[in-house]
Scaffold this motif. Sequence first.
Motif, PDB file in Angstrom:
ATOM      1  N   ASP A 158      -0.402  -2.854   4.153  1.00  9.88           N
ATOM      2  CA  ASP A 158      -1.812  -3.224   4.229  1.00  9.88           C
ATOM      3  C   ASP A 158      -2.253  -3.628   5.634  1.00  9.88           C
ATOM      4  O   ASP A 158      -3.379  -4.076   5.820  1.00  9.88           O
ATOM      5  CB  ASP A 158      -2.154  -4.305   3.208  1.00  9.88           C
ATOM      6  CG  ASP A 158      -1.353  -5.580   3.384  1.00  9.88           C
ATOM      7  OD1 ASP A 158      -0.360  -5.583   4.138  1.00  9.88           O
ATOM      8  OD2 ASP A 158      -1.723  -6.586   2.752  1.00  9.88           O
ATOM      9  N   ASP A 204      -3.524  -2.729   9.485  1.00 12.26           N
ATOM     10  CA  ASP A 204      -4.515  -1.728   9.902  1.00 12.26           C
ATOM     11  C   ASP A 204      -3.907  -0.362  10.205  1.00 12.26           C
ATOM     12  O   ASP A 204      -4.481   0.661   9.860  1.00 12.26           O
ATOM     13  CB  ASP A 204      -5.311  -2.222  11.106  1.00 12.26           C
ATOM     14  CG  ASP A 204      -6.288  -3.319  10.730  1.00 12.26           C
ATOM     15  OD1 ASP A 204      -6.651  -3.399   9.543  1.00 12.26           O
ATOM     16  OD2 ASP A 204      -6.686  -4.095  11.619  1.00 12.26           O
ATOM     17  N   LYS A 215      -2.752   1.287   6.640  1.00 12.63           N
ATOM     18  CA  LYS A 215      -3.758   1.550   5.611  1.00 12.63           C
ATOM     19  C   LYS A 215      -4.719   2.666   6.000  1.00 12.63           C
ATOM     20  O   LYS A 215      -5.475   3.146   5.170  1.00 12.63           O
ATOM     21  CB  LYS A 215      -4.495   0.285   5.204  1.00 12.63           C
ATOM     22  CG  LYS A 215      -5.433  -0.305   6.182  1.00 12.63           C
ATOM     23  CD  LYS A 215      -6.011  -1.577   5.562  1.00 12.63           C
ATOM     24  CE  LYS A 215      -6.899  -2.299   6.530  1.00 12.63           C
ATOM     25  NZ  LYS A 215      -7.367  -3.549   5.956  1.00 12.63           N
ATOM     26  N   LYS A 216      -4.643   3.144   7.227  1.00 12.37           N
ATOM     27  CA  LYS A 216      -5.484   4.272   7.650  1.00 12.37           C
ATOM     28  C   LYS A 216      -4.862   5.620   7.303  1.00 12.37           C
ATOM     29  O   LYS A 216      -5.481   6.652   7.485  1.00 12.37           O
ATOM     30  CB  LYS A 216      -5.759   4.198   9.154  1.00 12.37           C
ATOM     31  CG  LYS A 216      -6.660   3.041   9.526  1.00 12.37           C
ATOM     32  CD  LYS A 216      -6.889   2.984  11.010  1.00 12.37           C
ATOM     33  CE  LYS A 216      -7.735   1.764  11.350  1.00 12.37           C
ATOM     34  NZ  LYS A 216      -7.850   1.583  12.785  1.00 12.37           N
ATOM     35  N   LYS A 217      -3.651   5.623   6.817  1.00 14.48           N
ATOM     36  CA  LYS A 217      -2.967   6.871   6.469  1.00 14.48           C
ATOM     37  C   LYS A 217      -3.367   7.319   5.063  1.00 14.48           C
ATOM     38  O   LYS A 217      -3.802   6.533   4.244  1.00 14.48           O
ATOM     39  CB  LYS A 217      -1.465   6.690   6.562  1.00 14.48           C
ATOM     40  CG  LYS A 217      -1.022   6.296   7.967  1.00 14.48           C
ATOM     41  CD  LYS A 217       0.429   6.483   8.168  1.00 14.48           C
ATOM     42  CE  LYS A 217       0.845   6.156   9.573  1.00 14.48           C
ATOM     43  NZ  LYS A 217       0.148   6.874  10.614  1.00 14.48           N
ATOM     44  N   CYS A 218      -3.180   8.591   4.805  1.00 14.57           N
ATOM     45  CA  CYS A 218      -3.426   9.143   3.477  1.00 14.57           C
ATOM     46  C   CYS A 218      -2.057   9.380   2.826  1.00 14.57           C
ATOM     47  O   CYS A 218      -1.265  10.179   3.321  1.00 14.57           O
ATOM     48  CB  CYS A 218      -4.219  10.443   3.585  1.00 14.57           C
ATOM     49  SG  CYS A 218      -4.726  11.073   1.990  1.00 14.57           S
ATOM     50  N   ASP A 267      -6.666  -0.432   0.425  1.00 18.34           N
ATOM     51  CA  ASP A 267      -8.035  -0.559   0.928  1.00 18.34           C
ATOM     52  C   ASP A 267      -8.863   0.452   0.145  1.00 18.34           C
ATOM     53  O   ASP A 267      -8.759   1.650   0.382  1.00 18.34           O
ATOM     54  CB  ASP A 267      -8.099  -0.278   2.427  1.00 18.34           C
ATOM     55  CG  ASP A 267      -9.474  -0.537   3.009  1.00 18.34           C
ATOM     56  OD1 ASP A 267     -10.481  -0.119   2.392  1.00 18.34           O
ATOM     57  OD2 ASP A 267      -9.557  -1.155   4.079  1.00 18.34           O
ATOM     58  N   THR A 277     -11.783   1.367   0.227  1.00 16.77           N
ATOM     59  CA  THR A 277     -12.762   2.189   0.937  1.00 16.77           C
ATOM     60  C   THR A 277     -12.078   3.256   1.774  1.00 16.77           C
ATOM     61  O   THR A 277     -12.538   4.388   1.826  1.00 16.77           O
ATOM     62  CB  THR A 277     -13.680   1.330   1.837  1.00 16.77           C
ATOM     63  OG1 THR A 277     -12.866   0.583   2.743  1.00 16.77           O
ATOM     64  CG2 THR A 277     -14.511   0.388   0.997  1.00 16.77           C
ATOM     65  N   LEU A 278     -10.959   2.924   2.416  1.00 18.06           N
ATOM     66  CA  LEU A 278     -10.252   3.885   3.266  1.00 18.06           C
ATOM     67  C   LEU A 278      -9.284   4.773   2.497  1.00 18.06           C
ATOM     68  O   LEU A 278      -9.043   5.907   2.877  1.00 18.06           O
ATOM     69  CB  LEU A 278      -9.453   3.157   4.362  1.00 18.06           C
ATOM     70  CG  LEU A 278     -10.234   2.459   5.457  1.00 18.06           C
ATOM     71  CD1 LEU A 278      -9.271   1.707   6.374  1.00 18.06           C
ATOM     72  CD2 LEU A 278     -11.056   3.459   6.247  1.00 18.06           C
ATOM     73  N   CYS A 279      -8.699   4.254   1.452  1.00 15.09           N
ATOM     74  CA  CYS A 279      -7.563   4.915   0.791  1.00 15.09           C
ATOM     75  C   CYS A 279      -7.928   5.490  -0.570  1.00 15.09           C
ATOM     76  O   CYS A 279      -7.139   5.428  -1.509  1.00 15.09           O
ATOM     77  CB  CYS A 279      -6.420   3.925   0.643  1.00 15.09           C
ATOM     78  SG  CYS A 279      -5.847   3.252   2.205  1.00 15.09           S
ATOM     79  N   ARG A 280      -9.068   6.079  -0.694  1.00 15.17           N
ATOM     80  CA  ARG A 280      -9.542   6.583  -1.979  1.00 15.17           C
ATOM     81  C   ARG A 280      -8.872   7.882  -2.408  1.00 15.17           C
ATOM     82  O   ARG A 280      -8.921   8.258  -3.567  1.00 15.17           O
ATOM     83  CB  ARG A 280     -11.049   6.768  -1.938  1.00 15.17           C
ATOM     84  CG  ARG A 280     -11.785   5.478  -1.687  1.00 15.17           C
ATOM     85  CD  ARG A 280     -13.273   5.657  -1.635  1.00 15.17           C
ATOM     86  NE  ARG A 280     -13.843   5.927  -2.930  1.00 15.17           N
ATOM     87  CZ  ARG A 280     -14.025   5.038  -3.898  1.00 15.17           C
ATOM     88  NH1 ARG A 280     -13.662   3.803  -3.707  1.00 15.17           N
ATOM     89  NH2 ARG A 280     -14.562   5.385  -5.048  1.00 15.17           N
TER      90      ARG A 280
END
Length: 166
Positions: free
Chosen positions: A97, A99, A102-105, A138, A140-143
């Motif tokens: 979690d 930064d 959590k930006k990865k897919c 996250d 919003t980022l990890c949908r």
Amino acid sequence: EQQEQALEPIDDLINAYFDQGPDNHLEKILFVISDFGKGKSVFLRQQAAKLARNYLETGEGLFPVYFNLRNFKNYSSEPKLGVISDFLETEYGIKIDNDYFKKKCYIFLIDSLDESGELNKASIDQVIGSVQRIQNIDKTLCRTNRMIITSRPFDDGLDYHLRSHQ
């Protein structure tokens, strides 16, 4: 032979499942169910290797995380993000979690639900709930993270999850 030729490749089936409502996978779990010795674990490990090679070469695409549920009891299922986050932190020092991560897919390749402990509805609900909490990294980022769980068929508790995840 005709029956085999009519089958669709599993990669196509996976993409078709996750392409339904492609903007939100937070509640989606794709279950791969088959009997002992049919290649579920081999498939997941090969998927993880293929996706890891692609990610390392391009720096893009799905970041694979493989976890075998026979190790479920070795990690805490209580953290905010469940057993997978404890596994990643314990084994690799990754706080998923933060930064950077959590930006990865992600694609979470979760093996051997049938080996996670007791095979009753309460235990299976606990295991799947703990595994699925990783989707709260996250919202919003990890949908579009993907989750695939393999298992042998069993009676108590699996049918509910199969139906609720189509």
